[in-house]
Design an enzyme around this catalytic site. Sequence first.
Site, PDB file in Angstrom:
ATOM      1  N   LYS A  52       0.636  -1.243  -0.068  1.00 16.01           N
ATOM      2  CA  LYS A  52       0.064  -0.064  -0.158  1.00 16.01           C
ATOM      3  C   LYS A  52       0.918   1.218  -0.161  1.00 16.01           C
ATOM      4  CE  LYS A  52      -4.014  -2.328   2.340  1.00 16.01           C
ATOM      5  NZ  LYS A  52      -4.763  -2.457   3.281  1.00 16.01           N
ATOM      6  N   GLN A  96      -5.024  -1.333   9.684  1.00 19.76           N
ATOM      7  CA  GLN A  96      -4.930  -2.572   8.935  1.00 19.76           C
ATOM      8  C   GLN A  96      -5.510  -3.970   9.607  1.00 19.76           C
ATOM      9  OE1 GLN A  96      -3.361  -3.297   5.736  1.00 19.76           O
ATOM     10  NE2 GLN A  96      -4.290  -5.539   6.050  1.00 19.76           N
ATOM     11  N   ASP A 119     -11.252   2.861   3.843  1.00 17.59           N
ATOM     12  CA  ASP A 119     -11.949   1.512   3.798  1.00 17.59           C
ATOM     13  C   ASP A 119     -13.080   1.380   3.611  1.00 17.59           C
ATOM     14  OD1 ASP A 119      -9.727  -0.567   3.631  1.00 17.59           O
ATOM     15  OD2 ASP A 119      -9.542  -0.671   5.913  1.00 17.59           O
TER      16      ASP A 119
END
Length: 281
Positions: A52, A96, A119
């Site tokens: 990422k 995460q 997200d």
Amino acid sequence: MILIDGKKAAAELRAELKEEVAELKSKHNKVPGLTVILIGDLTPSQIYVRNKEKSANEVGLKSEVIKYPDSIEEKTVLEKIQELNSDENVSGILVQLPLPKHIDKQKVIEAIDPSKDVDGFHPMNVGNLSSGYESSIPCTPLGCYLLIKKIEPNLSGKKAVVVGRSNLNGKPMTQLLLKENCTVTITHSKTKDLKAECLEADIIVAAVGIPELVRGDWVKKDAIVIDVGINKTDNGIVGDVHFDEVSKNAKALTPVPGGVGPMTIACLLKNTIDCFKRSQI
Ligand code: NAD
């Protein structure tokens, strides 16, 4: 059969995003910033976060990774999120997953300012997506959606079957297809006759986590089949779709690896840029 090349589509999307970041930089004199919080030393999470960060840098975003040990207190993480929420250089925040057991995942998700929730997991974004309002959209289903649209720009009236009802994949995927006026059936572990449901579909999105569940004789001729699954087997990584069998029937199919996976990270970058743009209005 069209082999849907997710690597190529993701590279094209990243190139577009890179141009967009350059334009935003000259307009606002700053670039969107993505901050990732990584807790613990799970190897897959470390690899995801590294990828990422690499992709974010490639398109010109400002990226930062905050690392905590497994033993970190929930309170410290929540305080850090509050600090990032009010930092105007941070456009997007991602924690995460998975998290250590002593940290409440939902509490963490809900602590993130919905306008920085790249997200798309915050209940506010989940609600906005299902109400058809603007929102951050979870990255994997967004990637699937963009791949489907490349094959078939007009989805109106198509029959879609989503296999799996997770908050991460199946449910948001269903909302995206509904928004495109598909007739959507969402199926799951308690569905009585999955094969019969799939045989009705013009579009199948499989997000289950069972190796090669969707077989060749489950798929109508000319269906578009998107395979979200990533399953480790003795024969390597396979998807939720039996590739060799389904490729004989489908009009288009994503491979695993090299299909949906590369689009997920590219969509995270897109979400970060979209959060930045909304914050500048
Ligand atoms: P999950 O375990 O949260 O959900 C799986 C869903 O499948 C559940 O809703 C369950 O009801 C359904 N299911 C289970 N058995 C079934 C059956 N026999 N028939 C029909 N439905 C059944 O999984 P998830 O987080 O949505 O992930 C699904 C897969 O996608 C996994 O292989 C995961 O590794 C992969 N994944 C890939 C990406 C990517 O970037 N490509 C991202 C996230 C997840």
